[in-house]
Design a protein around this motif. Structure first.
Motif, PDB file in Angstrom:
ATOM      1  N   UNK A 165      47.729  40.562  40.529  1.00  0.00           N
ATOM      2  CA  UNK A 165      46.718  40.834  39.505  1.00  0.00           C
ATOM      3  C   UNK A 165      46.281  39.555  38.800  1.00  0.00           C
ATOM      4  N   UNK A 166      47.216  38.627  38.588  1.00  0.00           N
ATOM      5  CA  UNK A 166      46.844  37.376  37.915  1.00  0.00           C
ATOM      6  C   UNK A 166      45.901  36.538  38.775  1.00  0.00           C
ATOM      7  N   UNK A 167      45.963  36.734  40.096  1.00  0.00           N
ATOM      8  CA  UNK A 167      45.095  35.997  41.010  1.00  0.00           C
ATOM      9  C   UNK A 167      43.822  36.759  41.344  1.00  0.00           C
ATOM     10  N   UNK A 168      43.769  38.040  40.961  1.00  0.00           N
ATOM     11  CA  UNK A 168      42.610  38.853  41.292  1.00  0.00           C
ATOM     12  C   UNK A 168      42.578  39.283  42.741  1.00  0.00           C
ATOM     13  N   UNK A 169      43.733  39.425  43.389  1.00  0.00           N
ATOM     14  CA  UNK A 169      43.786  39.875  44.778  1.00  0.00           C
ATOM     15  C   UNK A 169      44.429  41.264  44.827  1.00  0.00           C
TER      16      UNK A 169
END
Length: 691
Positions: A586-590
């Protein structure tokens, strides 16, 4: 052109061809008054002739008809009561009927295949009910009627097109709604690839970027020893639980793969630092990279594979399993394991990766990774070597904290403190060992019946033959009660559900699991009884791998950055490390791969850490020193089943108690060891108070 009168002066044989011409539109014929008068009489004659066959058979009625319509020459012969002419009339009528039926069939077929042209087809074929009015009208009147009919058809076609337009419009609107829903659902993924989500530090553009650092063997209560000012300040700025639970067994390789897959060890397949695979007929041993770093052992998708498959570059520095070529997908940058690498070198490596060109210089193929994972083995290595309460481990903890201080300083110099996400974790804790806390496995079972012994410090037993399994179980039942304070005995099926350690064939069928602080040894590697007599100190001085919920096995999780928009010093509820993978994705947006975790960003704080600097933690003590559990080889009279053990519940044996044999020297030595440990603990307490 011949007049219409001439066309009617025909013989009966020619009548059929010219009778149809009477039904032709008047616009194709001449319109002089004489012809119009003659046409009217002829049309009346035809209408009466088609009215009723019985009229034609009656000579008197026929004569009246001919008298009324006037001389018709050739037509009189048609209506003559002569029987041959009557037969001709009947044949002609039958033929006309068949022709009408054929035309009706053609009309139905046309209606099926020519939407919107039904009215026009009827006009062209002369099947309208107002046929007589059309024949008696002038060509101009007919043209007007035709135009009206065309107008009706055009109106219907217009209505049809309007309906089609409405249908297609509705479908298009529905498609837009679905597209909008998909757009919103993938917002996080788009954010990582959209130029509008880029953050600038003043000189470069950064897509969502996360740095993951694992401090192997860093026990949660190490934070309360006054040795970690950087980590404590990081907690005060970020979000963290009081501690994080590792997965069972609490050893390095299974837990590091859990951190980057979100799966329990039984699910991802790395069930220990050492284990036997009955299908491959091979042994996994973590210190043999030529064997362990093969993809066949790693049965899950790690985070760097998830990211690379979604066009997010990754850099992996010495992470366990990163060199195994898992799934055929390699990290963009990979640093092989090097146990001698100095901590400042790790810091510089991370900063160098952040200094690579990004989207501001190469829109199509940026070199800078968005996910960086770094493994720091130092605290674990010295914890094993010197013990978690040693003077040496204090220095190692401080060095790890200094490394993080240098990293944070480098981020601040690059104006990346609020642009890059930082997540710091550990994989497990550490417990102190002692020569007095050893169990000699040779004294519990006949090792000659075993083919493989998996795991450490816990021991998974695999029999040579299937029938040997029952024998080994019986042997454990006979001696288990003597060691109830030191070990637990389970079959794979009876393993506690909270361990999530039964649904994999790589898990041995029979297990001897030591209590925290205890170790299991086998001769000739180590003889526990002899070590007690000689005063030998057992190594390693620190061990992990025990019940993952024991306080001495607790790990850490601390996070800060744009993906963690929480109030400073936020406290979240304790969670297990299967949730870290989702948080990182989630922190990477994947989009994460399927996993056992349930937490997603944003995390929901349950409050603040009360002291404002670090989580409030108890200070778990090492297990008490007791007399060694080493015992003579098992016999038929050896003491029996451990209370509470799954094997004990099924045993009906009532073993006899056998007094423990002691020597006067062993008793004195035990007292000396207890005094020495008491003094060591007192000294550590004084040092902690001063620090």
């Amino acid at each position: 052109m011949s007049s219409r009168r001439d066309r009617f002066l025909l013989s009966p044989r020619d009548y059929d061809d010219d009778a149809e011409s009477l039904r032709s539109p008047l616009s194709e014929q001449e319109s002089d008054s004489e012809d119009d008068e003659f046409l009217a009489r002829s049309r009346t004659t035809l209408e009466l002739a088609e009215h009723d066959r019985t009229v034609l058979d009656d000579e008197e009625e026929t004569e009246k008809l001919l008298t009324r319509t006037g001389p018709t020459h050739g037509l009189r012969r048609i209506f003559s009561p002569n029987r041959s002419n009557v037969r001709i009339g009947k044949k002609e009528e039958a033929r006309r009927q068949r022709k009408k039926e054929r035309e009706a069939r053609r009309a139905r077929q046309e209606r099926r295949h020519r939407y919107g042209e039904e009215e026009m087809y009827e006009m062209e074929e002369g099947h309208r009910d107002d046929e007589s009015s059309l024949l008696s009208s002038s060509s101009s009147d007919l043209d007007e009627r035709v135009k009206e009919q065309y107008a009706v058809v055009q109106d219907r076609q217009t209505v049809s097109w309007r309906k089609l337009t409405l249908v297609f419009s509705a479908i298009f609107v529905l498609f837009l709604i679905l597209l909008l829903g998909a757009y919103k659902a993938s917002a996080s993924f788009r954010a990582s690839h959209s130029p509008t989500s880029l953050l600038s530090n003043g000189t470069a553009l950064f897509a969502p970027t996360t740095i993951l650092i694992s401090l192997d063997g860093f026990r949660a209560d190490f934070l309360s020893r006054g040795l970690t000012p950087t980590l404590n300040a990081f907690i005060a700025d970020g979000v963290s639980p009081q501690y994080m639970l590792p997965s069972f067994p609490s050893v390095t390789f299974p837990n590091h793969f859990t951190l980057v897959t979100g799966l329990y060890p039984e699910s991802h397949g790395v069930v220990g630092n050492t284990f036997w695979d009955p299908e491959l007929q091979e042994q996994f041993y973590y210190t043999h990279p030529s064997v362990s770093m093969q993809p066949k052992w790693w049965n899950a998708e790690p985070l760097w594979m998830t990211a690379e498959n979604q066009d997010v570059r990754t850099a992996i520095h010495m992470w366990p399993g990163s060199e195994a070529h898992i799934g055929g997908v390699e990290p963009s940058f990979i640093d092989p394991y090097n146990g001698t690498e100095a901590l400042p070198r790790k810091t510089q490596r991370i900063l160098d990766l952040l200094d690579l060109p990004g989207l501001e210089e190469s829109q199509s193929d940026p070199a800078r990774p968005q996910f960086i994972a770094a493994y720091v083995p130092n605290v674990d290595a010295d914890g094993h070597k010197f013990g978690p309460n040693s003077t040496e481990i204090r220095g190692t903890i401080s060095q790890a904290d200094d490394m993080l201080a240098s990293l944070f300083s480098g981020l601040q110099e690059r104006n990346l403190t609020d642009i890059v996400n930082i997540v710091i974790v550990s994989d497990h804790g550490m417990a102190t060992t002692s020569t007095e806390r050893l169990v000699q496995l040779d004294d519990l079972i006949d090792l000659s019946l075993t083919s493989h012994i998996d795991g450490w410090p816990l021991r998974g037993i695999r029999p040579k033959r299937p029938e040997d399994l029952k024998t080994l179980q019986d042997q454990l039942e006979l001696v288990a009660s003597k060691y109830s304070h030191a070990i637990e005995i389970y079959t794979r099926e009876s393993m506690p559900d909270r361990y999530h350690f039964k649904n994999n064939d790589r898990i041995a069928p029979l297990w001897v699991i030591p209590k925290t602080g205890w170790a299991i040894v086998e001769r000739p590697e180590y003889d526990a009884q002899a070590a007690l007599q000689t005063g030998d100190v057992y190594h390693p001085r620190g061990i992990h791998g025990y019940d993952h919920e024991h306080p001495l096995m607790r790990a850490i999780f601390i996070a800060r950055g744009p993906a963690f928009p929480h109030p400073p010093n936020s406290r979240v509820d304790v969670f297990q490390n299967i949730n870290v993978y989702n948080i990182l994705c989630d922190s990477l947006g994947i989009t994460p791969h399927a996993n056992n975790g349930t937490l997603r960003l944003p995390l929901e704080p349950s409050g603040l850490h009360s002291d404002g600097e670090a989580p409030v933690l108890d200070n778990p003590s090492d297990p008490p020193l007791t007399q060694t559990a080493a015992a003579p080889p098992p016999t038929s009279s050896t003491a029996a089943v451990a209370s509470g053990s799954p094997l004990a519940a099924s045993s009906s044996a009532k073993p006899e108690e056998e007094p423990e044999l002691e020597t006067w020297w062993g008793g004195i030595w035990d007292k000396v060891e207890e005094l020495k440990d008491w003094a060591s603990d007192l000294l550590e307490g004084v040092k902690d108070g001063i620090a």
